[in-house]
Design an enzyme around this catalytic site. Structure first.
Site, PDB file in Angstrom:
ATOM      1  N   LYS A  18     -12.546   0.794  -4.056  1.00 39.64           N
ATOM      2  CA  LYS A  18     -11.704  -0.409  -4.166  1.00 39.64           C
ATOM      3  C   LYS A  18     -12.499  -1.664  -3.802  1.00 39.64           C
ATOM      4  CE  LYS A  18      -7.153   1.722  -3.386  1.00 39.64           C
ATOM      5  NZ  LYS A  18      -6.435   1.370  -4.611  1.00 39.64           N
ATOM      6  N   CYS A  44      -6.716  10.932  -7.618  1.00 42.41           N
ATOM      7  CA  CYS A  44      -6.546   9.513  -7.278  1.00 42.41           C
ATOM      8  C   CYS A  44      -7.334   8.760  -8.337  1.00 42.41           C
ATOM      9  CB  CYS A  44      -7.087   9.199  -5.887  1.00 42.41           C
ATOM     10  SG  CYS A  44      -7.219   7.406  -5.600  1.00 42.41           S
ATOM     11  N   CYS A  49      -1.527   5.462 -11.221  1.00 41.84           N
ATOM     12  CA  CYS A  49      -1.735   5.611  -9.778  1.00 41.84           C
ATOM     13  C   CYS A  49      -1.024   6.892  -9.371  1.00 41.84           C
ATOM     14  CB  CYS A  49      -1.138   4.421  -9.025  1.00 41.84           C
ATOM     15  SG  CYS A  49      -1.111   4.634  -7.220  1.00 41.84           S
ATOM     16  N   ASN A  50      -1.785   7.840  -8.842  1.00 43.41           N
ATOM     17  CA  ASN A  50      -1.184   9.122  -8.456  1.00 43.41           C
ATOM     18  C   ASN A  50      -0.202   8.964  -7.303  1.00 43.41           C
ATOM     19  OD1 ASN A  50      -2.805  11.606  -9.856  1.00 43.41           O
ATOM     20  ND2 ASN A  50      -4.169   9.869  -9.569  1.00 43.41           N
ATOM     21  N   THR A  51      -0.609   8.180  -6.288  1.00 44.27           N
ATOM     22  CA  THR A  51       0.233   8.070  -5.092  1.00 44.27           C
ATOM     23  C   THR A  51       1.595   7.475  -5.429  1.00 44.27           C
ATOM     24  OG1 THR A  51      -1.847   7.588  -3.949  1.00 44.27           O
ATOM     25  CG2 THR A  51       0.169   7.427  -2.658  1.00 44.27           C
ATOM     26  N   ALA A  52       1.614   6.520  -6.367  1.00 44.72           N
ATOM     27  CA  ALA A  52       2.882   5.885  -6.747  1.00 44.72           C
ATOM     28  C   ALA A  52       3.863   6.893  -7.337  1.00 44.72           C
ATOM     29  CB  ALA A  52       2.618   4.755  -7.740  1.00 44.72           C
ATOM     30  N   ASP A 108       0.838  -1.202   0.000  1.00 43.05           N
ATOM     31  CA  ASP A 108       0.000   0.000   0.000  1.00 43.05           C
ATOM     32  C   ASP A 108       0.881   1.264   0.000  1.00 43.05           C
ATOM     33  OD1 ASP A 108      -3.051   0.846   0.754  1.00 43.05           O
ATOM     34  OD2 ASP A 108      -1.583   2.225   1.632  1.00 43.05           O
ATOM     35  N   ARG A 109       0.623   2.143  -0.961  1.00 41.70           N
ATOM     36  CA  ARG A 109       1.454   3.326  -1.151  1.00 41.70           C
ATOM     37  C   ARG A 109       1.289   4.315   0.005  1.00 41.70           C
ATOM     38  NH1 ARG A 109      -0.791  -0.156  -3.657  1.00 41.70           N
ATOM     39  NH2 ARG A 109      -2.488   1.140  -4.394  1.00 41.70           N
ATOM     40  N   THR A 110       0.043   4.577   0.392  1.00 35.55           N
ATOM     41  CA  THR A 110      -0.186   5.549   1.467  1.00 35.55           C
ATOM     42  C   THR A 110       0.379   5.036   2.792  1.00 35.55           C
ATOM     43  OG1 THR A 110      -2.090   6.570   0.391  1.00 35.55           O
ATOM     44  CG2 THR A 110      -2.028   6.692   2.785  1.00 35.55           C
TER      45      THR A 110
END
Lengths: 224, 224
Positions: B156, B186, B73-76, B38-40
């Site tokens: 999700k 996101c 994926c923005n967070t990545a 999980d990125r976050t």
């Protein structure tokens, strides 16, 4: 081989997977290279064979770590044996997936109406396997087949609603000719024509392959 | 990294491509392995880093023949530099794509509302690049951020409609706080909340990245 059909399969695979968080989903690598020679042209009119491109796709997926491979194109199953021979991992057959669903929705020995490309229909991608499973096939008359092919070309051009009108006409004809279930046997067709229950059960081969893949995945995970 | 977001990107890429027949479409290889950490969690709470898995994805795509890579994926994008360093081909940045669209729909120096994971927002994946482009950022207050994160988890889990209610509340707050455009930053958000024009322009970062990719592809084909 149309990318919309590939996306449609991918989405149906996700929907068929019981998942609450990302990591519940099946790891997937997708090879979508629509420059592969036209399958129906190759089968019916001596056009360039797509087999080398199909093998290249299989090889790429295997190199990327795939432990099982599916091909979201019914017509390409004409070359199923060649693809399987060149692969070091199992390929699932879309007709086996469709038969698996037919056995749930209709009786044995039923007459199954088939809607697919003229390549799929003429080369009997479905007929022999259906017969082995005890089903009879009903295929479109030539003028109806032209309607199906026109509908498929419209879907590929992004004109799904116009395509659906062609498909509905042929569907009605197949039912009138005694089909007690219909297989949407080209992955472009369910994009335009949802497999809703009409007067007979409709099997969407794309969705069938997705569910079949999820069951395969879960069983191999259980036994691994 | 959610597969629904991957499919959403793939579909938007197809829709952004002018195509009449299959071969007009861009050849694509998709790596969808949602088992990546999980990125976050990694950014905010010291969870396991996804960077090795991200690099493995990049490497797999490059081995499969990709000549340009995008990450849906923005967070990545927190690890964009590490991904780019490990790649032998260009990566396109999702924030550059979003800025490209913002410049078309709003004036310079506008206040841009951001809706993304708490990982994306806290680590300022967008802020610095927006500032360099002359935009100001408006990020959700902590309680609104919780709403966004809850909405993302619902999407999700396949519960998009419930997710949308959370997103709409935050959207209204950001507009009330003076945002003159909003970025859906996101890739799970536009699955639930279409980027329709509300009282301010909405930029769907997924769709922006798809259009940016198509332009890149066409330009590199023209100059190849």
């Amino acid at each position: 081989m149309g990318p919309r059909a590939t996306v449609d399969f991918f989405l149906k695979l996700i929907e068929a997977t019981p998942a609450v968080v990302d990591r519940d989903h099946i790891p997937v690598v997708v090879y979508s290279v629509p420059q592969v020679p036209d399958r129906t042209e190759a089968i019916l009119h001596g056009g360039p064979s797509p087999v080398n491109e199909l093998r290249r796709g299989i090889q790429t997926l295997e190199n990327a770590g795939a432990s099982v491979i599916v091909v979201a194109c019914n017509t390409a199953h004409y070359w199923f044996d060649e693809m399987q021979k060149s692969a070091g991992v199992p390929l699932l057959h879309i007709v086996d997936a469709a038969i698996d669903e037919l056995q749930r929705v209709t009786r044995s020995a039923a007459r199954i109406g088939l809607m697919g490309t003229s390549g799929t229909i003429t080369s009997d991608v479905y007929g022999r396997r259906l017969a082995q499973a005890g089903f009879q096939s009903v295929v479109p008359y030539p003028e109806d087949q032209e309607d199906v092919d026109r509908g498929i070309a419209l879907v590929k051009a992004g004109r799904s609603e116009e395509g659906a009108a062609h498909f509905r006409r042929v569907l009605d004809t197949l039912i009138a000719r005694g089909a007690s279930a219909i297989v949407l046997a080209c992955t472009e067709i369910p994009i335009a024509l949802p497999a809703e229950n009409l007067s007979v059960p409709i099997v969407d081969a794309t969705a069938a392959l997705a569910r079949y893949s999820v069951r395969y995945w879960r069983c191999s995970a259980d036994t691994a």
